[in-house]
Design an enzyme around this catalytic site. Structure first.
Site, PDB file in Angstrom:
ATOM      1  N   SER A 149       0.806  -1.219   0.000  1.00  0.00           N
ATOM      2  CA  SER A 149       0.000   0.000   0.000  1.00  0.00           C
ATOM      3  C   SER A 149       0.842   1.273   0.000  1.00  0.00           C
ATOM      4  O   SER A 149       0.313   2.359  -0.198  1.00  0.00           O
ATOM      5  CB  SER A 149      -0.953   0.023   1.200  1.00  0.00           C
ATOM      6  OG  SER A 149      -0.245   0.307   2.387  1.00  0.00           O
ATOM      7  N   LYS A 187       1.457   3.936   7.538  1.00  0.00           N
ATOM      8  CA  LYS A 187       0.685   4.796   6.651  1.00  0.00           C
ATOM      9  C   LYS A 187       1.130   6.256   6.804  1.00  0.00           C
ATOM     10  O   LYS A 187       1.801   6.623   7.775  1.00  0.00           O
ATOM     11  CB  LYS A 187      -0.815   4.711   6.987  1.00  0.00           C
ATOM     12  CG  LYS A 187      -1.458   3.378   6.642  1.00  0.00           C
ATOM     13  CD  LYS A 187      -1.562   3.150   5.159  1.00  0.00           C
ATOM     14  CE  LYS A 187      -2.281   1.842   4.823  1.00  0.00           C
ATOM     15  NZ  LYS A 187      -1.509   0.668   5.206  1.00  0.00           N
TER      16      LYS A 187
END
EC number: 3.4.21.88
Length: 228
Positions: A149, A187
């Protein structure tokens, strides 16, 4: 690696078994850990079972059996479990040790999700050597990346990220974030008012938005070791 919630739940179950002879109910666990639903307890129980700390027994009410405890819960001062969202820096030995050749030896604390959040899994016996210039003041550790991701930020599956321990992040920082006490993920951090967005660097993944009390920053990315 046990998260703080996992460790808290294991300790609560252990104390209740010692006191009452049977484990607590899921409702009691939910109340003790201040969770909003029993689904969080199910996830914590599954994580503890996968790590070999408890066993679920079939066809029995409150069917939980403690298989083992972390050494720290048994009074063994030689080991303290690495709690992903927990100890103050002055309560544990440094995570980095300087070695010859201008390099630093860091503990490779396990895997961190750069994808759908997973439980962090640790084998703190593993070490990785990184350049001295990659780390500054404070405690540091390393994590292996699982998932894709963050590929548009140059972070690929199998890479090793170097993390400086901190609970503070600025918008745009790439952080280790713990979501609701048991999901650890890598993230990009964004905060607006009382909401926190955890952004992927891959259009295939959606940005996840949480209330600020649901997210705890545990470190900030300061270096990357590419895996080829």
């Amino acid at each position: 690696m046990l998260t703080k919630k996992q460790l808290d739940l294991l300790e609560f179950i252990h104390k209740r078994v010692q006191r009452d002879g049977v484990p607590p109910s899921f409702d009691e666990m939910k109340e003790a850990l201040d969770l909003r639903s029993k689904s969080g307890i199910h996830r914590l129980i599954t994580a503890l079972e996968e790590r070999g700390f408890i066993r679920r027994l079939a066809h029995r009410a409150r069917a939980l059996e403690i298989v083992k405890l972390p050494d720290a819960m048994q009074g063994n001062s030689g080991f303290s479990p690495r709690v992903i969202d927990g100890d103050k820096p002055d309560q544990r030995p440094p995570a980095a040790m300087e070695i010859s050749g201008g390099a630093v030896e860091l503990s490779l604390m396990g895997k961190i999700a750069a994808g759908v959040p997973i439980e962090a899994v640790s084998d703190a016996n593993n070490k990785v050597h990184v350049p001295q210039s990659m780390v500054g003041q404070g405690a540091h550790y390393a994590l292996e990346v699982k998932g894709n991701s963050m590929i548009d930020a140059g972070i690929n599956e199998g890479d090793v990220v170097v993390i400086r321990e901190t609970s503070v992040a600025e918008n745009g920082d790439i952080v280790v974030a713990v979501v609701e006490g048991y999901e650890a993920t890598l993230k990009r951090f964004r905060k607006k008012d009382k909401m926190i967005a955890l952004e992927a660097a891959n259009p295939a993944y959606e940005t996840r938005v949480f209330r600020e009390e649901q997210v705890e920053v545990q470190g900030r990315l300061v270096g990357l070791i590419r895996s080829y």
